[in-house]
Design a protein around this motif. Sequence first.
Motif, PDB file in Angstrom:
ATOM      1  N   MET A 187      78.244  26.594  70.685  1.00 49.13           N
ATOM      2  CA  MET A 187      76.833  27.267  71.206  1.00 49.13           C
ATOM      3  C   MET A 187      76.039  25.465  69.707  1.00 49.13           C
ATOM      4  O   MET A 187      75.053  25.459  69.276  1.00 49.13           O
ATOM      5  CB  MET A 187      76.150  27.887  70.005  1.00 49.13           C
ATOM      6  CG  MET A 187      76.590  29.565  70.671  1.00 49.13           C
ATOM      7  SD  MET A 187      75.630  29.275  71.938  1.00 49.13           S
ATOM      8  CE  MET A 187      76.341  29.028  73.986  1.00 49.13           C
ATOM      9  N   GLY A 188      77.400  24.535  69.260  1.00 49.17           N
ATOM     10  CA  GLY A 188      76.794  23.743  68.644  1.00 49.17           C
ATOM     11  C   GLY A 188      76.384  22.217  69.541  1.00 49.17           C
ATOM     12  O   GLY A 188      75.857  21.641  69.062  1.00 49.17           O
ATOM     13  N   ARG A 189      76.576  23.040  70.931  1.00 49.25           N
ATOM     14  CA  ARG A 189      75.807  21.713  71.512  1.00 49.25           C
ATOM     15  C   ARG A 189      75.065  22.194  73.358  1.00 49.25           C
ATOM     16  O   ARG A 189      74.784  21.832  73.411  1.00 49.25           O
ATOM     17  CB  ARG A 189      77.152  20.848  72.764  1.00 49.25           C
ATOM     18  CG  ARG A 189      78.044  20.254  71.810  1.00 49.25           C
ATOM     19  CD  ARG A 189      79.399  19.639  72.772  1.00 49.25           C
ATOM     20  NE  ARG A 189      80.771  19.289  72.751  1.00 49.25           N
ATOM     21  CZ  ARG A 189      81.813  20.138  72.113  1.00 49.25           C
ATOM     22  NH1 ARG A 189      81.403  21.451  71.916  1.00 49.25           N
ATOM     23  NH2 ARG A 189      82.600  19.130  71.756  1.00 49.25           N
ATOM     24  N   ARG A 190      73.742  23.240  71.901  1.00 50.48           N
ATOM     25  CA  ARG A 190      73.584  24.038  73.045  1.00 50.48           C
ATOM     26  C   ARG A 190      72.243  23.283  73.582  1.00 50.48           C
ATOM     27  O   ARG A 190      72.035  23.411  74.864  1.00 50.48           O
ATOM     28  CB  ARG A 190      73.193  25.242  72.183  1.00 50.48           C
ATOM     29  CG  ARG A 190      72.600  24.767  70.944  1.00 50.48           C
ATOM     30  CD  ARG A 190      71.620  26.138  70.157  1.00 50.48           C
ATOM     31  NE  ARG A 190      71.369  26.407  68.612  1.00 50.48           N
ATOM     32  CZ  ARG A 190      71.585  25.743  67.561  1.00 50.48           C
ATOM     33  NH1 ARG A 190      72.945  25.790  67.631  1.00 50.48           N
ATOM     34  NH2 ARG A 190      70.935  25.465  66.712  1.00 50.48           N
ATOM     35  N   ARG A 191      72.119  22.264  72.933  1.00 53.42           N
ATOM     36  CA  ARG A 191      70.780  21.210  73.119  1.00 53.42           C
ATOM     37  C   ARG A 191      71.346  20.557  74.569  1.00 53.42           C
ATOM     38  O   ARG A 191      70.154  20.430  75.605  1.00 53.42           O
ATOM     39  CB  ARG A 191      70.337  20.670  72.094  1.00 53.42           C
ATOM     40  CG  ARG A 191      69.558  21.316  71.293  1.00 53.42           C
ATOM     41  CD  ARG A 191      68.491  20.554  70.323  1.00 53.42           C
ATOM     42  NE  ARG A 191      68.288  21.407  69.030  1.00 53.42           N
ATOM     43  CZ  ARG A 191      67.473  21.238  68.015  1.00 53.42           C
ATOM     44  NH1 ARG A 191      67.639  19.953  67.948  1.00 53.42           N
ATOM     45  NH2 ARG A 191      67.246  22.204  67.247  1.00 53.42           N
ATOM     46  N   ARG A 192      72.299  20.360  74.763  1.00 53.00           N
ATOM     47  CA  ARG A 192      72.883  19.292  75.957  1.00 53.00           C
ATOM     48  C   ARG A 192      73.364  20.175  76.974  1.00 53.00           C
ATOM     49  O   ARG A 192      72.397  20.053  77.945  1.00 53.00           O
ATOM     50  CB  ARG A 192      74.121  18.435  75.087  1.00 53.00           C
ATOM     51  CG  ARG A 192      74.332  17.943  74.099  1.00 53.00           C
ATOM     52  CD  ARG A 192      76.195  17.441  74.738  1.00 53.00           C
ATOM     53  NE  ARG A 192      76.206  16.534  72.716  1.00 53.00           N
ATOM     54  CZ  ARG A 192      77.615  15.635  72.741  1.00 53.00           C
ATOM     55  NH1 ARG A 192      78.097  16.079  72.977  1.00 53.00           N
ATOM     56  NH2 ARG A 192      77.183  15.221  71.334  1.00 53.00           N
ATOM     57  N   TRP A 193      73.453  21.505  76.937  1.00 51.09           N
ATOM     58  CA  TRP A 193      73.994  22.708  77.813  1.00 51.09           C
ATOM     59  C   TRP A 193      72.044  23.173  78.292  1.00 51.09           C
ATOM     60  O   TRP A 193      72.151  22.989  79.621  1.00 51.09           O
ATOM     61  CB  TRP A 193      74.720  23.301  77.141  1.00 51.09           C
ATOM     62  CG  TRP A 193      75.128  23.508  77.420  1.00 51.09           C
ATOM     63  CD1 TRP A 193      76.015  24.502  75.934  1.00 51.09           C
ATOM     64  CD2 TRP A 193      76.980  23.381  77.130  1.00 51.09           C
ATOM     65  NE1 TRP A 193      77.410  24.113  75.446  1.00 51.09           N
ATOM     66  CE2 TRP A 193      77.379  23.159  76.553  1.00 51.09           C
ATOM     67  CE3 TRP A 193      76.797  22.735  78.390  1.00 51.09           C
ATOM     68  CZ2 TRP A 193      78.903  23.311  76.214  1.00 51.09           C
ATOM     69  CZ3 TRP A 193      78.444  22.080  78.583  1.00 51.09           C
ATOM     70  CH2 TRP A 193      78.834  22.230  77.840  1.00 51.09           C
ATOM     71  N   LEU A 194      71.263  23.469  77.905  1.00 46.53           N
ATOM     72  CA  LEU A 194      70.072  23.526  78.663  1.00 46.53           C
ATOM     73  C   LEU A 194      68.612  22.415  78.416  1.00 46.53           C
ATOM     74  O   LEU A 194      68.313  21.961  79.886  1.00 46.53           O
ATOM     75  CB  LEU A 194      68.992  23.984  77.175  1.00 46.53           C
ATOM     76  CG  LEU A 194      68.662  25.105  76.136  1.00 46.53           C
ATOM     77  CD1 LEU A 194      68.784  25.163  74.665  1.00 46.53           C
ATOM     78  CD2 LEU A 194      68.944  26.432  76.933  1.00 46.53           C
ATOM     79  N   ALA A 195      69.712  20.779  78.451  1.00 47.15           N
ATOM     80  CA  ALA A 195      68.888  20.100  79.391  1.00 47.15           C
ATOM     81  C   ALA A 195      69.757  19.401  79.995  1.00 47.15           C
ATOM     82  O   ALA A 195      68.896  18.913  81.264  1.00 47.15           O
ATOM     83  CB  ALA A 195      69.039  18.194  77.965  1.00 47.15           C
ATOM     84  N   GLY A 196      71.216  20.154  80.542  1.00 40.64           N
ATOM     85  CA  GLY A 196      71.591  19.747  81.661  1.00 40.64           C
ATOM     86  C   GLY A 196      70.830  20.851  82.629  1.00 40.64           C
ATOM     87  O   GLY A 196      70.695  20.729  84.318  1.00 40.64           O
ATOM     88  N   SER A 197      70.805  22.539  82.089  1.00 43.04           N
ATOM     89  CA  SER A 197      69.651  22.872  82.958  1.00 43.04           C
ATOM     90  C   SER A 197      68.439  22.245  83.398  1.00 43.04           C
ATOM     91  O   SER A 197      68.458  23.079  84.457  1.00 43.04           O
ATOM     92  CB  SER A 197      69.610  24.133  81.974  1.00 43.04           C
ATOM     93  OG  SER A 197      71.537  24.877  81.608  1.00 43.04           O
ATOM     94  N   ALA A 198      67.960  21.462  82.096  1.00 41.06           N
ATOM     95  CA  ALA A 198      65.943  21.041  82.899  1.00 41.06           C
ATOM     96  C   ALA A 198      66.148  20.214  84.345  1.00 41.06           C
ATOM     97  O   ALA A 198      65.937  19.806  84.955  1.00 41.06           O
ATOM     98  CB  ALA A 198      66.080  20.327  81.747  1.00 41.06           C
ATOM     99  N   VAL A 199      67.159  19.572  83.817  1.00 45.57           N
ATOM    100  CA  VAL A 199      67.694  18.831  84.834  1.00 45.57           C
ATOM    101  C   VAL A 199      68.319  19.427  86.037  1.00 45.57           C
ATOM    102  O   VAL A 199      67.017  18.543  87.460  1.00 45.57           O
ATOM    103  CB  VAL A 199      69.174  17.454  84.281  1.00 45.57           C
ATOM    104  CG1 VAL A 199      69.411  17.059  85.594  1.00 45.57           C
ATOM    105  CG2 VAL A 199      68.310  16.682  83.140  1.00 45.57           C
ATOM    106  N   ALA A 200      68.736  20.311  86.023  1.00 46.53           N
ATOM    107  CA  ALA A 200      69.482  20.790  87.544  1.00 46.53           C
ATOM    108  C   ALA A 200      68.201  21.334  87.835  1.00 46.53           C
ATOM    109  O   ALA A 200      67.492  21.789  89.201  1.00 46.53           O
ATOM    110  CB  ALA A 200      70.039  22.086  86.727  1.00 46.53           C
ATOM    111  N   MET A 201      67.164  22.040  87.334  1.00 44.96           N
ATOM    112  CA  MET A 201      65.653  22.587  87.452  1.00 44.96           C
ATOM    113  C   MET A 201      64.621  21.421  88.048  1.00 44.96           C
ATOM    114  O   MET A 201      64.202  21.656  89.644  1.00 44.96           O
ATOM    115  CB  MET A 201      65.369  23.171  86.890  1.00 44.96           C
ATOM    116  CG  MET A 201      65.902  24.683  85.954  1.00 44.96           C
ATOM    117  SD  MET A 201      65.119  25.555  84.716  1.00 44.96           S
ATOM    118  CE  MET A 201      63.830  25.870  85.465  1.00 44.96           C
TER     119      MET A 201
END
Length: 808
Positions: A495-509
Amino acid sequence: MRVRALLALAIVALSLYIAVTVPARLGLDLRGGTQIVLETRDTPTATADSEATDRTLEVLRRRVDALGITEPTLTRSGDQRIIVELPGVQDPREAADVLGRTAQLAFHPVLGEAPPDAVDRPGKKGETGKTGKPGEPGESGKPDKTSKAGQAEEAGRSGRELVLPDEEGRPLRLGPSSLNGGEVAEAEARIEPQQGLGWFVSVDFHKGGKGKWADLTGEAACAAPGDPVRRVAIVLDDEVISSPQVDPGVQCGKGIAGGSTQITGDFDRKEARELALLINGGALPVPVEAVEQRTVGPTLGAAAIEASARAAIIGTALTGLFIMAVYRLLGGLAVIALACYGVISYAALVGLGATLTLPGLAGFVLAIGMAVDANVLVFERAREEYATATRQRKTPRSALAAGFREALSAIADSNITTLIAAALLFLFASGPVRGFGVTLGIGVLASMVSALVITRALADLAVARRAVRRRPGITGIAHIGAVRTRLTRRDPDLMGRRRRWLAGSAVAMVLATAGILVRGLDFGVEFTGGRLVEYATTKPVDVDRARDAVADVGFPRAVVQASGDGELTVRTGGMSNAEEARVGEAIGDLAGGKVEKVRDELIGPSMGDELRRGALIALALAVGAQLLYLAIRFRFALGFSAVVAMVHDALIVVGAFAWLGKPIDGVFLAALLTVIGYSVNDSVVIFDRVRQLQASHPEQPYARTTNTALVQTVPRTVNTGMGALCILATLALVGGDSLTDFALALLIGVAVGTYSSMFTAAPLAVELQARGLSTSRTPGGDGKTGDREPADAAKAPTRTRPGAGLPR
């Protein structure tokens, strides 16, 4: 324990009895045959309500019985639709012609000839004029006052004359009908070669009709021989099928006595028998139009059954080996429970009289992989309980009991979300896809029985043995496993890198959306309307030559593709049965041999619009229903995060199919709704653990609680995903062409769903919580404790000692 064991034994015994004694009801896509969906239409004098549809159904049943088809099925669907299933019928033209004709028989006096341009187009045997043959999609099929059918009915009601072409195409002026089919007692196809009549239909009238027939022929006999007025026009569905001259020996005013006549018209044996069948079967109260038609060859159905069975055996074997390797003795017992699950779900299907379709077979195989999930949840919780138990309570039996107890809420919530998807498929889909929803729903319920009753009964009996108590390592729950050991040693701060994960999901979408916008979606005929025919040829045919041949027949815009070795698929916006026969002949000429039609799907424009609308409604309701359920169970923010992850997964699957150029059809819809259920299933398991950890450690920062929940549930996610992937990979590789796209959509969905539950739903929930939104309720509290967390707490150091991934 004994009660549970007896219950499990009774369930399995009853299921075995049903499975052995009750035969399965196979859908037409598995046993071969034709399905026609007819829709009744209003006329100026009759309304196509439920009562008229019921009367129409009875007439159609008599006609189908007269065709001599084995085990036909006719059922009403709604107020205006009738579903006709004809097993073994590979050429639907004859059936559609017989079923679709309204069989309005009438006998008219001929008033004389009419000018050549007095009718809309020349009439020929088998045509009905401008409105198209009833039962041919692509035309309205609904008589109105501007169509020939409407003109005929309106003329009959008002007493006005009617202009129709005779057998040779010459227009005739016809007076109001004097008799109709209701006054016919019996019609029979006969042949009289000696008098040169060939095949004809002998018609006998009822008592009341005998006098009317004598009056009609007596009036015509007053005209001179050769005069058109001496003819009597016999009209079927506003088409003159015969207009014979009255015999010169008949006296004026007396007519033909005896109440019988002969209908001639250069019929062959098939046409004469069909006409007699229509007259004897009676007239339809209202016209019908075929809005959907599907034909599947028996070889395709047999191949699908064989491929699905092979995929089920191989996939189940691979899944069983994987589970036994991970969970040892308990894994072996779970495999036995999986076999019992297969028997229970099959018995439930045949016991309820459900029809097993091709997507249903895929759902049955898929549910095997999903049935593993409940066992994995229990075993992973049992491992945690065993690892954290005190020395006095450290026994496999107590750990297993605690595992079943602690995993119950996650099992219930995850399966309910899948049942919601299955229910939506049943309510809003149709045909084989509805069968998939039934199979999936039964599979989910059977998997819960398998895990919570059968697996537990077997496991309780096993861990109670003295030999097992002495060697707890063989149970598979006396250690935390390699994945959990590595995770707890490293204690990753996900969860310390949660914004990176969310950014990756946004790119996939964004990439998925780009595929939809750039490549577009290739909607199948189910959603656009039209016809798709798949042919199997004796040797491969060049696609370009086949495309030119189909264009020469009259379909220059048809999509012609090679769908396999020696197989061609032709898809076009509208094609009648006669036109399809010409297309088949053209392809056969190219192949230089016999052409087999292995699949034929025809969807009318109105049906396509309805199916497309139903699909959108199903998807919208799936999102709304999942959000509502999760909001009730986990509060809005967690439910919202799970739904966002679900939309993320569905969008990526759709985008992948857009980039790959794969068709979007009913089977894809079934796969997509299954992906939605699987995605929420994974998120529910994580959020259920978050809720439990918050209840036991309300003072812990929410980000740390979520991180711990992720670490604890990763082994379950990995093991469940592996079980599902074993099944899906087998379906994709050996499940046959019919299931390839279905398995591909689910493979993408399972992979993306596994990722999004951990790296989209969980990070989004932490972000929402950090911004002050309530995320979960603490059981037993006032609903506020642990609900909120200061923003700086979410950023606080989260690394702890090794082993923090286990409950403390």
